[in-house]
Enzyme design. Sequence first.
Site, mmCIF file in Angstrom:
data_model
loop_
_atom_site.group_PDB
_atom_site.id
_atom_site.type_symbol
_atom_site.label_atom_id
_atom_site.label_comp_id
_atom_site.label_asym_id
_atom_site.label_seq_id
_atom_site.Cartn_x
_atom_site.Cartn_y
_atom_site.Cartn_z
ATOM 1 N N GLU A 173 0.850 -1.190 0.000
ATOM 2 C CA GLU A 173 0.000 0.000 0.000
ATOM 3 C C GLU A 173 0.886 1.242 0.000
ATOM 4 O O GLU A 173 1.764 1.391 0.831
ATOM 5 C CB GLU A 173 -0.915 0.007 1.226
ATOM 6 C CG GLU A 173 -1.900 1.165 1.219
ATOM 7 C CD GLU A 173 -2.948 1.043 2.309
ATOM 8 O OE1 GLU A 173 -3.557 2.073 2.642
ATOM 9 O OE2 GLU A 173 -3.166 -0.077 2.818
ATOM 10 N N ARG A 174 0.638 2.121 -0.967
ATOM 11 C CA ARG A 174 1.443 3.326 -1.157
ATOM 12 C C ARG A 174 2.905 2.984 -1.414
ATOM 13 O O ARG A 174 3.810 3.706 -1.002
ATOM 14 C CB ARG A 174 1.334 4.279 0.041
ATOM 15 C CG ARG A 174 -0.084 4.567 0.489
ATOM 16 C CD ARG A 174 -0.946 5.086 -0.627
ATOM 17 N NE ARG A 174 -2.332 5.253 -0.196
ATOM 18 C CZ ARG A 174 -3.364 5.383 -1.024
ATOM 19 N NH1 ARG A 174 -3.161 5.353 -2.328
ATOM 20 N NH2 ARG A 174 -4.587 5.535 -0.556
ATOM 21 N N ASN A 216 -3.076 -1.714 7.856
ATOM 22 C CA ASN A 216 -4.391 -2.260 7.502
ATOM 23 C C ASN A 216 -4.205 -3.773 7.421
ATOM 24 O O ASN A 216 -4.122 -4.360 6.354
ATOM 25 C CB ASN A 216 -4.883 -1.685 6.171
ATOM 26 C CG ASN A 216 -5.116 -0.182 6.253
ATOM 27 O OD1 ASN A 216 -5.655 0.318 7.240
ATOM 28 N ND2 ASN A 216 -4.705 0.549 5.237
ATOM 29 N N GLU A 297 -10.461 4.806 9.448
ATOM 30 C CA GLU A 297 -10.658 4.439 8.047
ATOM 31 C C GLU A 297 -11.260 3.047 7.893
ATOM 32 O O GLU A 297 -10.885 2.272 7.016
ATOM 33 C CB GLU A 297 -9.328 4.544 7.283
ATOM 34 C CG GLU A 297 -8.763 5.951 7.284
ATOM 35 C CD GLU A 297 -7.477 6.086 6.480
ATOM 36 O OE1 GLU A 297 -7.280 7.149 5.878
ATOM 37 O OE2 GLU A 297 -6.678 5.132 6.454
ATOM 38 N N ARG A 342 -11.177 17.311 10.622
ATOM 39 C CA ARG A 342 -10.291 16.151 10.777
ATOM 40 C C ARG A 342 -8.994 16.528 11.494
ATOM 41 O O ARG A 342 -8.391 15.700 12.183
ATOM 42 C CB ARG A 342 -10.006 15.573 9.392
ATOM 43 C CG ARG A 342 -9.020 14.424 9.371
ATOM 44 C CD ARG A 342 -8.951 13.830 7.976
ATOM 45 N NE ARG A 342 -7.763 13.030 7.772
ATOM 46 C CZ ARG A 342 -7.444 12.427 6.638
ATOM 47 N NH1 ARG A 342 -8.266 12.538 5.597
ATOM 48 N NH2 ARG A 342 -6.345 11.716 6.512
ATOM 49 N N ASP A 371 -2.304 14.123 7.157
ATOM 50 C CA ASP A 371 -1.878 12.857 6.544
ATOM 51 C C ASP A 371 -0.666 13.042 5.637
ATOM 52 O O ASP A 371 -0.802 13.010 4.422
ATOM 53 C CB ASP A 371 -3.038 12.248 5.749
ATOM 54 C CG ASP A 371 -2.751 10.839 5.264
ATOM 55 O OD1 ASP A 371 -1.795 10.228 5.743
ATOM 56 O OD2 ASP A 371 -3.496 10.356 4.405
ATOM 57 N N GLU A 393 5.741 9.392 13.708
ATOM 58 C CA GLU A 393 5.669 8.612 12.475
ATOM 59 C C GLU A 393 5.863 9.532 11.281
ATOM 60 O O GLU A 393 5.097 10.467 11.068
ATOM 61 C CB GLU A 393 4.308 7.909 12.382
ATOM 62 C CG GLU A 393 4.104 7.075 11.131
ATOM 63 C CD GLU A 393 2.741 6.392 11.097
ATOM 64 O OE1 GLU A 393 2.405 5.792 10.052
ATOM 65 O OE2 GLU A 393 2.007 6.455 12.105
ATOM 66 N N GLU A 399 3.823 9.231 -0.832
ATOM 67 C CA GLU A 399 2.386 9.144 -1.091
ATOM 68 C C GLU A 399 1.816 10.441 -1.660
ATOM 69 O O GLU A 399 0.976 10.418 -2.560
ATOM 70 C CB GLU A 399 1.661 8.780 0.204
ATOM 71 C CG GLU A 399 0.157 8.653 0.070
ATOM 72 C CD GLU A 399 -0.508 8.210 1.358
ATOM 73 O OE1 GLU A 399 -1.735 8.058 1.356
ATOM 74 O OE2 GLU A 399 0.201 8.014 2.373
#
Length: 704
Positions: A173-174, A216, A297, A342, A371, A393, A399
Amino acid sequence: MKFFTWLRNLLLLIAATIAHLNASADDGYRLWLKYDRIRNEATRTAYSNSFRYIAISGSSDILNNAAKELQTGLTAMTGKEIPVVKAPVKNQNGIILTISAGDDASGDGYSIQMQGANTVISAAKDAGVLYGSFALLRHLQQHLPVEKAAGQSSPKIQLRMLNHWDNPEGTIERGYAGGSLWKWYELPETVDPRYTDYARANASIGINGTVVNNVNASARFLTAEYLHKVAALAGVFRKYGIKTYLSIHFAAPKTLGGLKTSDPLDPEVRKWWTEKTKEIYSIIPDFGGFLVKANSEGEPGPQDYGRTHADGANMLAEALAPFKGVVIWRAFVYKADPKADRFKAAYEEFVPLDGKFAKNVIVQVKNGPIDFQPREPFSPLFGNMPQTPLGIEFQLTQEYLGFATHWVYEAPIFKECLDADTYVKGKGSTVARIVDGSLHDYPLTCMAGVANTGSDRNWTGNPMAQANWYAFGRFAWDHTLTAEAIAQEWTQLSLTTETKSVATISNMMLRSRDIYVDYNTPLGLSRPWTGSHYAPEPWQNRSSRPDWTAIYYHRADSLGLGFDRTADGSNALAQYRPEVRRTWDNAETCPLPYLFWFHHIPWSKKLSSGRNLWDELCHRFYTGADSVLWMQKQWAAVKTSIDPDIHADITGRLIKQHKEAIWWRDAWLLYLQTFSKQPIPAIYPKPERTLEEVKNTVNIYLMR
């Protein structure tokens, strides 16, 4: 006997020569561990005379690998064999690797000292000796005097980790550098030698942990089948001082264990995790712990059962505690609320839980509140949870930074956040001091980077993206380093030691992020919408939830542009200390790079630059795109100093980058022009495409 010694030395010289010749066809695989033969005879001779042997005091896999790395590097750089022996050789200069109780008690710190004829690398534990060995090699790769290698160094962060977003079917992912490094279908029977080179690269920059699967997460990784696959990786990594971690699927007790619930307060659920954790440690004795993405998410979590993040984290912490494992609980959370901001979500959910997490829990916070945007203010969580260890992080994979097509050196992003002052305990309360534990006395500290590696031969797709992996490791070890120093160091290790070319490339690297921001998201625009995360879609307004649209973030209308987060808007600024708020809450004095993060600005508003908003946007977008042409010229100027294949590779990528910079520029300006109703200033060439034509190119791209 002399003949065989002569023959062995001859073969080593031939191998070193071949390696040197092969360097002219560099494919990027060796990363910053090239160890090319030193051309300067005086430097080469000095190194040969200083290092005639390597002596190990003690024995372990890690110590043996330290000696092996030194032997490989020094033999390649000098063209002479450097033997590994069990004891120092009298009347000869050499390297001594030794464990010393007087060194950094954590075991990761090291000391390099000149003792008589010898260079002594010592540490409290073997991992420290390994890091010291790589530090010496790094010093020599830059052709620096041997005596200047002396010194001591200890990491400022305890857990220095890569987070891989790799999936069991081999995708990432990404990920923009091919498929996963981990060949799950071959493991555990076949262990790819590349895993060792991955571990070497990480150890060389002080990384001591890796999470091998996507946040995920698939529950499959907790099955016995996959635990044995992970164990095979761990068997390679531990020999380089690297612990292995897993992302876990919070609902595994239900989906994998067959229970009726995954409620963290349910006794059967807690028992399931306790037994599963015991099973993991029976297979991977030095397992590091769990990384968790929950209630974000669509991922399951404790809130599904009316419980808190602390309830979920503490359940796992309880299971890990007997094994000294840790829970790393991500604070990346936000709900699909059309009336919410958000930006505020993580603060609202986690600050009330400060002090309620178990001792072996780290809350992992993204550097910014949204993000991984090209430029973000630091997350307001930093400084507001003094009783809970906060890890940071960063994202190495690009991305929102042009994938593998665009050259963006990310160290300025890391440094910008780490040096930001939260003022939680007055001036000097930087994010770095929070993350390293020195401000709040955290017992655990962590810095994580979302990995940008893949199966591409050069590891990161774009060869220049290797610098982001390298910079992350160097900052995790010592956040007081500068982005400039790391850029110069990486360039010398990876591309060239020619002084003028190093300066040119380092300057390109330091400017690359601002250039990208100017043609992509100037003045604090952000674009974390759904879809590809790549194509320009400022018009995108349809999704299953409002915060997965573009218009949610830029708020363009007939009056102006930007998200009002002052007291008149969402009041997200209230989550920062007054000293920080004063920097951003006045549109007249807010630094332009953060303007749209906090203010909705009228199109005709005159800015501190002297231009009105619309003209400033045009200036930024056009200057940014044109600056890629400057990058092309700078890169062309260093051609004779760079490996031909790598130079050709980046030359092509810069041509593509310029085309896509124009694509983003035109998409944004043509769309925003429908609101501003103002012309693009005559000094700039008009876009060659209409808005509809640009939209069509995006639609075609998204059909891929």
